[in-house]
Design a protein around this motif. Sequence first.
Motif, PDB file in Angstrom:
ATOM      1  N   VAL A 141       1.016  -1.706  -0.529  1.00 41.64           N
ATOM      2  CA  VAL A 141      -0.341   0.375   0.183  1.00 41.64           C
ATOM      3  C   VAL A 141       0.870   1.228  -0.324  1.00 41.64           C
ATOM      4  O   VAL A 141       0.256   2.623  -0.960  1.00 41.64           O
ATOM      5  CB  VAL A 141      -0.829   0.505   1.333  1.00 41.64           C
ATOM      6  N   GLN A 181       1.549   3.903  -2.991  1.00 44.65           N
ATOM      7  CA  GLN A 181       0.760   5.524  -2.719  1.00 44.65           C
ATOM      8  C   GLN A 181       2.209   6.338  -3.240  1.00 44.65           C
ATOM      9  O   GLN A 181       1.816   7.268  -3.415  1.00 44.65           O
ATOM     10  CB  GLN A 181       0.893   5.822  -1.399  1.00 44.65           C
ATOM     11  N   CYS A 183      -3.332  -3.585   6.744  1.00 42.24           N
ATOM     12  CA  CYS A 183      -3.673  -2.830   5.373  1.00 42.24           C
ATOM     13  C   CYS A 183      -4.797  -3.889   5.156  1.00 42.24           C
ATOM     14  O   CYS A 183      -4.143  -5.355   5.390  1.00 42.24           O
ATOM     15  CB  CYS A 183      -3.306  -1.904   4.526  1.00 42.24           C
ATOM     16  N   SER A 198      -6.794  -2.818  -0.589  1.00 41.65           N
ATOM     17  CA  SER A 198      -7.099  -1.961  -0.995  1.00 41.65           C
ATOM     18  C   SER A 198      -7.402  -0.417  -1.223  1.00 41.65           C
ATOM     19  O   SER A 198      -7.344   0.742  -1.834  1.00 41.65           O
ATOM     20  CB  SER A 198      -8.769  -2.651  -1.176  1.00 41.65           C
ATOM     21  N   GLU A 199      -6.355  -0.549   0.277  1.00 45.12           N
ATOM     22  CA  GLU A 199      -5.963   1.098   0.537  1.00 45.12           C
ATOM     23  C   GLU A 199      -5.667   2.383  -0.568  1.00 45.12           C
ATOM     24  O   GLU A 199      -4.654   1.337  -1.312  1.00 45.12           O
ATOM     25  CB  GLU A 199      -5.130   1.418   1.504  1.00 45.12           C
ATOM     26  N   ASN A 200      -5.816   3.230  -0.868  1.00 36.77           N
ATOM     27  CA  ASN A 200      -4.377   3.595  -2.587  1.00 36.77           C
ATOM     28  C   ASN A 200      -4.041   5.338  -1.561  1.00 36.77           C
ATOM     29  O   ASN A 200      -2.986   4.817  -1.772  1.00 36.77           O
ATOM     30  CB  ASN A 200      -5.281   4.868  -2.698  1.00 36.77           C
ATOM     31  N   ASN A 211      -4.986   5.669   5.454  1.00 41.07           N
ATOM     32  CA  ASN A 211      -6.967   4.990   5.385  1.00 41.07           C
ATOM     33  C   ASN A 211      -6.519   3.414   5.632  1.00 41.07           C
ATOM     34  O   ASN A 211      -7.661   2.934   6.098  1.00 41.07           O
ATOM     35  CB  ASN A 211      -6.737   5.346   3.765  1.00 41.07           C
ATOM     36  N   CYS A 212      -5.677   3.136   6.009  1.00 40.94           N
ATOM     37  CA  CYS A 212      -5.068   1.717   7.046  1.00 40.94           C
ATOM     38  C   CYS A 212      -5.362   2.211   8.389  1.00 40.94           C
ATOM     39  O   CYS A 212      -5.706   2.950   9.025  1.00 40.94           O
ATOM     40  CB  CYS A 212      -3.803   1.074   7.008  1.00 40.94           C
TER      41      CYS A 212
END
Length: 704
Positions: free
Chosen positions: A62, A66, A94, A97-99, A103-104
């Motif tokens: 992830v 990024q 995570c 699927s997070e970008n 967001n994790c």
Amino acid sequence: MAVHTGTMSESIVISAVQQKKMKVFLRLITGSDSKKGRLEINYKGEWGTICSHGFNHVDAAVACRQLGYCSGQRISNNYVNDGIGNIWLVDIHCSGSENKLINCTYSSDASHCSHEYDVGVHCYLSCPAEEDEGLLRLITGSDSKKGRLEINYKGEWGTICSHGFNHVDAAVACRQLGYCSGQRISNNYVNDGIGNIWLVDIHCSGSENKLINCTYSSDASHCSHGYDVGVHCYLSCPAEEDEGLLRLITGSASNKGRLEINYKGEWGTICSHGFNHVDAAVACRQLGYCSGQRIPNKYVDDGSGNILLVDIHCSGSENKLINCTYSSDASHCSHGYDVGVHCYLSCPAEEDEGLLRLITGSASNKGRLEINYKGEWGTICSHGFNHVDAAVACRQLGYCSGQRISNNYVNDGIGNIWLVDIHCSGSENKLINCTYSSDASHCSHGYDVGVHCYLSCPAEEDEGLLRLITGSASNKGRLEINYKGEWGTICSHGFNHVDAAVACRQLGYCSGQRIPNKYVDDGSGNILLVDIHCSGSENKLINCTYSSDASHCSHGYDVGVHCYLSCPAEDDEGRLRLISNFVEHKGRLEINYKGEWGTICHTRFDHVDAAVACKQLGYCSGEMIPSNYVDDGQGTIWLDDIHCSGSENKLINCTYSIDTSHCSHWYDVGIDCFLNCSTENEVNSVLDYKQLLLIAVPTIGVLE
């Protein structure tokens, strides 16, 4: 696309998205590799590190996406330089699927963490499709089919950790490289790689067409380049019936040397660990010989190249060595352990095996024993070989019997040492019928067996004639015995006066005694007996107990005896005489002992002893005189250590020793006998006067 800022030694990688927004959230603090380093995050307006507790490859992927890469993985803390400042996040998790990493799920309480646990990631340059991943190459030396295995993973070449990597995995890799098969080679033979170690714990079933299709782990953080995988790929994989040709690399003998095998299209050696005579016999039969045996490594020239097989075990029924069980992992073996075999020129029927011969010197019945075994002459190791075994060998050679002789008297042989640890019961008609071992690898020609075969074996009552080798006296000299048809000497170890008396009686004398070795001329030839012990009642010396192993004795210890001319009754023994010059009552004292006149040693001889001697000679008394006033005698010195109480009527009745070996004629006893003894007081006065005179003139003598 990512851009780099910072110094050459440490740069910062910022993602394209972050650059565009001018709002930086993640960066890599890297070294020489711009895609690998410490991961940092801008959190609450400040840059800081991330704690690696709970951080895994999914989280790293992830973060790398990024940063603008296709994917990535976490790297070990060992390869991450410690950061400074805040540690912002910990326990990141995570889903993948997070970008963005933020967001994790995570915790911002990193109070229990330190910078040595800062997260590091390795971002991939490319993420090829599954079918395109995992190209292989061999980094080789002089041999193009053998070397370090490397894999192209995520767009970069790197090595593979050997933990868990085996021959099945190597075979898959070699087939992928275009070879028919292969095997793993030891790390000792693999040059260390550099850069990434991509995979570890690879496990293949063997059916895969690519190594990347096997199961593996990409966490090689616990591995170093000292464990890089190496493989040996086979040039050919012949059909089972064509595999395993053998050859002998020989020296002077065409049937003996280093054994080599053609395996997977290559010639190589075989490790001797576990290799035995049964295995050697199978190999020799395959080579066209009737049979064979293994030879010690010290007699085998070291080979070169591959060591192909180890731990071979044959039942003996195989027609090819390759049909035996074996291992192809010889990584723990070196050429110092290459197998050598000795193939037999012939394998005669049991009844024809084992001819013997004697390699002799001046005596045709004594020398080194050799045996013809498997069509070749060789020696026998003396370990465990005894007189019983020698007797069997001598009977086979046509003699009546025999005995083993010391290795000191055996010339070293050459060539094969065939047998060792021979044990015969004594009833065998051939030495080969005794029990034995053919593994003489621990023996050398310094221990070759020698035997002395007897020219004749007379009946017990005829054995053991004696003779005296004399000088000026016919009854005194070196004692020799005829034993097993030969004359030889007797070792004096343990031989005493009782034994000498038995020998002298056998020679026709009434008795006798042993004489010191220094008065015996050294003999020559065989030393036949030693450690003789007689009770005294025997009529022949051979009837006493003895040993025939005189290997530790030399002719300097040949027995000598002095046989008595007569043995008078006790009351007739011990006549005395004075050998005088000018005065008939003073001179050297001599005694007739066992029929011969001889002198007396003056050790402990005193005036009391002299008085007894003088009274026996018809004088009233007497005294000892110093040796320097006594002419030296000659011949036998009969008695020593005489001690009289004074009441004896004969000197022979006093206590004495017949061991005069330490004495010489310089110490012959002399006495002065008194012509008259008027009264006891007068005698005492004379003695007192003599004592005073001796005190004044001490060189005259010593009175006790």
